[in-house]
Design an enzyme around this catalytic site. Structure first.
Site, PDB file in Angstrom:
ATOM      1  N   HIS A   3      -2.241   1.184  -2.160  1.00 30.73           N
ATOM      2  CA  HIS A   3      -2.130   0.151  -0.802  1.00 30.73           C
ATOM      3  C   HIS A   3      -3.688  -0.643  -0.459  1.00 30.73           C
ATOM      4  O   HIS A   3      -4.899   0.446  -0.960  1.00 30.73           O
ATOM      5  CB  HIS A   3      -1.779   0.767   0.588  1.00 30.73           C
ATOM      6  CG  HIS A   3       0.385   0.508   0.510  1.00 30.73           C
ATOM      7  ND1 HIS A   3       0.655  -0.136   0.739  1.00 30.73           N
ATOM      8  CD2 HIS A   3       0.836   1.976   0.230  1.00 30.73           C
ATOM      9  CE1 HIS A   3       2.329   0.100   0.437  1.00 30.73           C
ATOM     10  NE2 HIS A   3       2.403   1.764   0.692  1.00 30.73           N
ATOM     11  N   CYS A  27      -3.613  -4.543  -1.798  1.00 38.12           N
ATOM     12  CA  CYS A  27      -3.749  -5.775  -0.708  1.00 38.12           C
ATOM     13  C   CYS A  27      -4.831  -5.748  -0.442  1.00 38.12           C
ATOM     14  O   CYS A  27      -5.570  -4.783  -0.132  1.00 38.12           O
ATOM     15  CB  CYS A  27      -2.654  -5.800   0.471  1.00 38.12           C
ATOM     16  SG  CYS A  27      -0.946  -6.400  -0.005  1.00 38.12           S
TER      17      CYS A  27
END
EC number: 3.4.22.60
Length: 303
Positions: free
Chosen positions: A144, A186
């Site tokens: 992430h 991301c």
């Protein structure tokens, strides 16, 4: 599990779910539902054209004893306190990348579910090794993320703190050699809707070429998405970026220059992947990878 060959088989275990996910902190105000991957199948297969002659002066040397090390950090599970969801599908990415970089001649190791301290320790120790007989170094971060940040299993750390170990003034045996970082994460929460397709020279002061090399030179950062945006991942097939990267590297990794390779990756992600959802906010969304190069020569993986 780290370093041994058995990791390839283990990483081939993938989740049966077909829902896409994004590598960002969950938005607790809404739920992304029924997001399915729609991959277009009309990829062209034309002849390979490098479009340039290879001039030795502008090529990185690859005639070393070894290609070099490739470290894959594969973070799937996160501590509850981070608020981060399980990254289903990342083992598919790690397995594909392991085989891909191994086929290019790299010595590949995979490290799963690393804490921030563990990531720092892995890369610091790698930077302290002797790379005199290696042509280059590669690192893949699967996790992430947010803009300029990457998640360990227990929190978040600046990407620059991880890559800085390999600066020219800290890792002398990789000086003037390419240091490649591929980052699947991301970089924000924006969504790309897509759109239907229908100066003079600067006088510089010459310097002695044997004098100094900028400490940030010879780095390449290949991000799965542009700053501020989500990066999409399919639990059954892996992330869009890694699917495209491995496909192009397997096809042309030994005959195209690295920027040509990454340009084709950009094209494949942009044209061949699209999300589909019952929620119009997340329907038919697109993604475009992003590369930041401080390379000073052309890089071919052929030796």
């Amino acid at each position: 599990m780290t370093d041994d060959q058995d990791c390839a088989a283990e990483l081939e275990k993938v989740d049966s779910s077909s829902e896409d996910g994004v590598d960002a902190k969950p938005d607790r105000s809404s739920i992304i539902s029924s997001i399915l991957l729609k991959k277009k199948r009309n990829a062209s297969a034309g002849p390979v054209r490098t479009g340039r002659d290879r001039v030795p002066t502008y090529l990185y040397r690859m005639d070393f004893q070894k290609m070099g090390k490739c470290i894959i950090i594969n973070n799937k599970n996160f501590d509850k306190a981070t608020g981060m969801d399980v990254r289903n599908g990342t083992d598919k990415d790690a397995g594909a990348l392991f085989k891909c970089f191994q086929n290019l001649g790299f010595e590949v190791t995979v490290h799963n579910d690393c804490s921030c301290a563990k990531m720092q320790d892995l890369l610091r120790k790698a930077s302290e090794e002797d790379h005199s007989n290696s042509a280059c170094f590669a690192c893949v971060l699967l996790s992430h993320g947010e803009e300029d940040l990457i998640y360990g299993k227990d929190g978040v750390t600046p990407i620059k703190d991880l890559t800085a170990h390999f600066r020219g003034d800290r890792c002398k045996t990789l000086l003037e050699k390419p240091k490649l970082f591929f980052i699947q994460a991301c970089r924000g929460t924006e969504l790309d809707d897509g759109i239907q397709a229908d100066s003079g020279p600067i006088n510089d002061i010459d310097a002695n070429p044997r004098n100094k090399i900028p400490v940030e030179a010879d780095f390449l950062f290949a991000y799965s998405t542009v700053p501020g945006y989500y990066s999409w991942r399919n639990p059954g097939k892996g992330s869009w970026f890694v699917q495209a990267l491995c496909s192009i590297l397997n096809e042309h990794g030994k005959d195209l220059e690295i920027m040509q390779i990454l340009t084709r990756v950009n094209d494949r992600v942009a044209r061949h992947f699209e999300s589909q959802s019952d929620d119009p906010r997340f329907n038919e969304k697109k993604q475009i990878p992003c590369m930041v190069s401080m390379l000073t020569k052309e890089l071919y993986f052929s030796r």
